[in-house]
Motif scaffolding. Sequence first.
Motif, PDB file in Angstrom:
ATOM      1  N   LEU A  64      -5.038  54.503 -14.800  1.00 30.52           N
ATOM      2  CA  LEU A  64      -6.334  54.031 -15.272  1.00 30.52           C
ATOM      3  C   LEU A  64      -6.125  52.882 -16.245  1.00 30.52           C
ATOM      4  O   LEU A  64      -5.111  52.800 -16.923  1.00 30.52           O
ATOM      5  CB  LEU A  64      -7.097  55.152 -15.986  1.00 30.52           C
ATOM      6  CG  LEU A  64      -7.465  56.405 -15.182  1.00 30.52           C
ATOM      7  CD1 LEU A  64      -8.107  57.430 -16.106  1.00 30.52           C
ATOM      8  CD2 LEU A  64      -8.401  56.064 -14.035  1.00 30.52           C
ATOM      9  N   THR A  65      -7.092  51.984 -16.309  1.00 24.72           N
ATOM     10  CA  THR A  65      -7.093  50.920 -17.296  1.00 24.72           C
ATOM     11  C   THR A  65      -8.244  51.190 -18.255  1.00 24.72           C
ATOM     12  O   THR A  65      -9.383  51.377 -17.821  1.00 24.72           O
ATOM     13  CB  THR A  65      -7.271  49.541 -16.632  1.00 24.72           C
ATOM     14  OG1 THR A  65      -6.194  49.331 -15.709  1.00 24.72           O
ATOM     15  CG2 THR A  65      -7.267  48.443 -17.677  1.00 24.72           C
ATOM     16  N   CYS A  66      -7.950  51.218 -19.561  1.00 21.42           N
ATOM     17  CA  CYS A  66      -8.961  51.567 -20.557  1.00 21.42           C
ATOM     18  C   CYS A  66      -9.238  50.392 -21.487  1.00 21.42           C
ATOM     19  O   CYS A  66      -8.339  49.594 -21.794  1.00 21.42           O
ATOM     20  CB  CYS A  66      -8.514  52.782 -21.369  1.00 21.42           C
ATOM     21  SG  CYS A  66      -8.279  54.270 -20.351  1.00 21.42           S
ATOM     22  N   TRP A  78     -12.990  54.791 -25.788  1.00 20.26           N
ATOM     23  CA  TRP A  78     -12.355  53.974 -24.753  1.00 20.26           C
ATOM     24  C   TRP A  78     -13.035  54.244 -23.423  1.00 20.26           C
ATOM     25  O   TRP A  78     -13.252  55.392 -23.040  1.00 20.26           O
ATOM     26  CB  TRP A  78     -10.867  54.315 -24.647  1.00 20.26           C
ATOM     27  CG  TRP A  78     -10.103  54.015 -25.901  1.00 20.26           C
ATOM     28  CD1 TRP A  78      -9.966  54.820 -26.998  1.00 20.26           C
ATOM     29  CD2 TRP A  78      -9.395  52.813 -26.193  1.00 20.26           C
ATOM     30  NE1 TRP A  78      -9.210  54.196 -27.955  1.00 20.26           N
ATOM     31  CE2 TRP A  78      -8.837  52.968 -27.499  1.00 20.26           C
ATOM     32  CE3 TRP A  78      -9.165  51.629 -25.496  1.00 20.26           C
ATOM     33  CZ2 TRP A  78      -8.080  51.971 -28.100  1.00 20.26           C
ATOM     34  CZ3 TRP A  78      -8.407  50.630 -26.099  1.00 20.26           C
ATOM     35  CH2 TRP A  78      -7.874  50.805 -27.385  1.00 20.26           C
ATOM     36  N   CYS A  80     -12.693  53.886 -19.401  1.00 24.10           N
ATOM     37  CA  CYS A  80     -11.576  53.764 -18.457  1.00 24.10           C
ATOM     38  C   CYS A  80     -12.064  53.660 -17.009  1.00 24.10           C
ATOM     39  O   CYS A  80     -13.013  54.329 -16.612  1.00 24.10           O
ATOM     40  CB  CYS A  80     -10.646  54.968 -18.583  1.00 24.10           C
ATOM     41  SG  CYS A  80      -9.993  55.226 -20.247  1.00 24.10           S
ATOM     42  N   LYS A 208     -17.782  55.131 -15.675  1.00 25.06           N
ATOM     43  CA  LYS A 208     -16.559  55.072 -16.462  1.00 25.06           C
ATOM     44  C   LYS A 208     -16.236  56.443 -17.058  1.00 25.06           C
ATOM     45  O   LYS A 208     -17.120  57.265 -17.269  1.00 25.06           O
ATOM     46  CB  LYS A 208     -16.715  54.074 -17.618  1.00 25.06           C
ATOM     47  CG  LYS A 208     -16.622  52.607 -17.238  1.00 25.06           C
ATOM     48  CD  LYS A 208     -16.774  51.746 -18.479  1.00 25.06           C
ATOM     49  CE  LYS A 208     -16.700  50.255 -18.146  1.00 25.06           C
ATOM     50  NZ  LYS A 208     -16.984  49.424 -19.338  1.00 25.06           N
TER      51      LYS A 208
END
Length: 211
Positions: A64-66, A78, A80, A208
């Motif tokens: 995952l990109t947060c 955050w 993600c 998200k």
Amino acid sequence: MVQEGQSQGREKAAWWFQVRLWSVALISIALIAACFILSCVVTYFKCDRTGKKLSELQTHYSSLTCFSEGTSVSEKVWGCCPSTWKPFGSSCYFVSTEQNFWTKSEQNCVGMGAHLVVINTEAEQNFIIQQLNESLSYFLGLSDPQGNGNWQWIDKTPYKENVRLWHQNEPNFSAEECASIVFWNQRGWGWNDVFCDSSRHSICEMKKIYL
């Protein structure tokens, strides 16, 4: 006798004062303990729901990109998305490179923990079209199953209360029961009604994950 009575009265008053003092202290401690327990319970269920959602996503995505989305009272928040998805607002978006009919496109989105895109604002569409190819057409999560003009979003968002960004004079054919977004010269991007069993690209959307 008078002095002894007064002394006993003072002792009794002092005793009642101590009783009231300890009562207030015990009630205060009980309230603090209750607030602490309630906070722990809320935090537990919040973390439990987040953990379950993350666990579900990990069955489909390796990472995952947060992104930092400001701060809450006690900690950073955050947002993600899966690493191959694009973030905007409270959602993540994925543009499929495969072509399928509408039902299969929705199934593919569901298989990734998402659904065909639901466009709620013009700003959202402006973001999405930056990810699209002007020579292609993409299914939206919008359909008219009965062909009677009763368009429905896949996530039950009220159609009549939502933004509608159709091309001019569209929709125009009752047999075309699914919606796509397409670029037309001189008109730019807009929605068009199309046959559900036609083969097109698609856009998936998921909420998200907040940590």
